[in-house]
Design an enzyme around this catalytic site. Structure first.
Site, PDB file in Angstrom:
ATOM      1  CG  HIS A 179      -8.285  -3.929  -8.985  1.00 22.26           C
ATOM      2  ND1 HIS A 179      -7.341  -4.129  -9.760  1.00 22.26           N
ATOM      3  CD2 HIS A 179      -7.964  -4.604  -7.912  1.00 22.26           C
ATOM      4  CE1 HIS A 179      -6.284  -4.841  -9.461  1.00 22.26           C
ATOM      5  NE2 HIS A 179      -6.729  -5.374  -8.191  1.00 22.26           N
ATOM      6  CE  LYS A 221       1.928  -9.219  -5.740  1.00 23.66           C
ATOM      7  NZ  LYS A 221       0.663  -8.950  -5.629  1.00 23.66           N
ATOM      8  NE  ARG A 248      -8.632 -12.294  -6.318  1.00 26.00           N
ATOM      9  CZ  ARG A 248      -7.516 -12.506  -6.926  1.00 26.00           C
ATOM     10  NH1 ARG A 248      -7.239 -11.844  -8.163  1.00 26.00           N
ATOM     11  NH2 ARG A 248      -6.408 -12.607  -5.885  1.00 26.00           N
ATOM     12  CB  SER A 293      -3.430  -7.189 -12.048  1.00 28.46           C
ATOM     13  OG  SER A 293      -4.304  -6.134 -11.472  1.00 28.46           O
TER      14      SER A 293
HETATM   15  O1  PNS Z   1      -2.570  -5.786  -4.675  1.00 30.60           O
HETATM   16  P1  PNS Z   1      -1.797  -6.581  -3.551  1.00 30.60           P
HETATM   17  O2  PNS Z   1      -0.490  -6.600  -4.263  1.00 30.60           O
HETATM   18  O3  PNS Z   1      -2.353  -7.642  -3.166  1.00 30.60           O
HETATM   19  O4  PNS Z   1      -1.743  -5.530  -2.339  1.00 30.60           O
HETATM   20  C1  PNS Z   1      -0.868  -5.949  -1.439  1.00 30.60           C
HETATM   21  C2  PNS Z   1      -0.614  -4.606  -0.458  1.00 30.60           C
HETATM   22  C3  PNS Z   1      -0.283  -3.455  -1.271  1.00 30.60           C
HETATM   23  C4  PNS Z   1      -2.027  -4.269   0.260  1.00 30.60           C
HETATM   24  C5  PNS Z   1       0.300  -4.971   0.818  1.00 30.60           C
HETATM   25  O5  PNS Z   1       1.393  -5.386   0.177  1.00 30.60           O
HETATM   26  C6  PNS Z   1       0.665  -3.743   1.604  1.00 30.60           C
HETATM   27  O6  PNS Z   1      -0.132  -3.538   2.360  1.00 30.60           O
HETATM   28  N1  PNS Z   1       1.911  -3.280   1.500  1.00 30.60           N
HETATM   29  C7  PNS Z   1       2.734  -2.224   2.120  1.00 30.60           C
HETATM   30  C8  PNS Z   1       3.366  -2.808   3.352  1.00 30.60           C
HETATM   31  C9  PNS Z   1       2.659  -3.536   4.707  1.00 30.60           C
HETATM   32  O7  PNS Z   1       2.117  -2.542   5.098  1.00 30.60           O
HETATM   33  N2  PNS Z   1       2.991  -4.397   4.884  1.00 30.60           N
HETATM   34  C10 PNS Z   1       2.476  -5.253   6.264  1.00 30.60           C
HETATM   35  C11 PNS Z   1       1.089  -5.519   6.010  1.00 30.60           C
HETATM   36  S1  PNS Z   1       1.399  -7.630   6.246  1.00 30.60           S
END
Ligand code: PNS
Length: 161
Positions: A17, A41, A90, A128
């Site tokens: 990150h 999560k 990745r 993570s």
């Molecule tokens: O580190 P992660 O868990 O892969 O990140 C995922 C994240 C936070 C980018 C995604 O879950 C997110 O944007 N959540 C906010 C809700 C949202 O906007 N959802 C619509 C996008 S499909």
């Protein structure tokens, strides 16, 4: 002024990150690391802990801010006047989920673009959750996490005294 959002769960922030944060900070005038508050999560670290850990690793990057957000990512991006969402890729296994998310976001907010940065090869395997698993079994964390973050993770898994 160009502003980008780098969103995620960051539970906890890894060296992978950090690599994306540092590279984004060279591309954009302002980078906001967006920490998803209520991640599905069930995070190991609280929102405040996750924000503070990122602030610690990014302390030498003056154009990087760290904020928690709720709800839709694109709404948060709009509030912050960000025109770009940065995500790290990745491996090909990330692609399907990332593409779907980018397309969803683009339908909701056509004015916001998603920019994918390919992860440094050094960290291509890193996540993570894998780092937490290594910590749970008492393994060495120095290849995955900043030393300060590693000790916070270890403390979470240390037996109660
Ligand atoms: O580190 P992660 O868990 O892969 O990140 C995922 C994240 C936070 C980018 C995604 O879950 C997110 O944007 N959540 C906010 C809700 C949202 O906007 N959802 C619509 C996008 S499909």
């Amino acid at each position: 002024m160009s502003t980008a959002i780098y969103p995620g769960s960051f539970d906890p922030v890894t060296l992978g990150h950090y690599d994306i944060i540092e590279r984004s900070s060279r591309i954009f005038d302002r980078v906001i690391v967006g920490v998803l508050r209520n991640s599905a999560k069930s995070p190991l670290f609280s929102e405040e802990e996750r924000v503070n850990m990122i602030r610690h690793v990014a302390r030498n990057l003056p154009n990087v801010e760290v904020k928690a957000f709720d709800g839709l990512l694109v709404e948060f991006a709009r509030e912050e006047k960000a025109s770009v969402i940065v995500r790290g890729l990745r491996a090909v296994t990330d692609f399907e989920y990332e593409l779907q998310m980018a397309q969803m976001n683009r339908v909701i907010a056509p004015e916001i673009d998603t920019l994918f940065l390919t992860t440094n090869l050094k960290y291509a395997y890193l996540s993570s959750s894998m780092a937490k698993e290594v910590a749970m079994y008492g393994g060495k964390l120095s290849a995955f996490l900043d030393p300060e973050i590693a000790s916070l993770v270890r403390a979470k898994f240390a037996p109660e005294k």
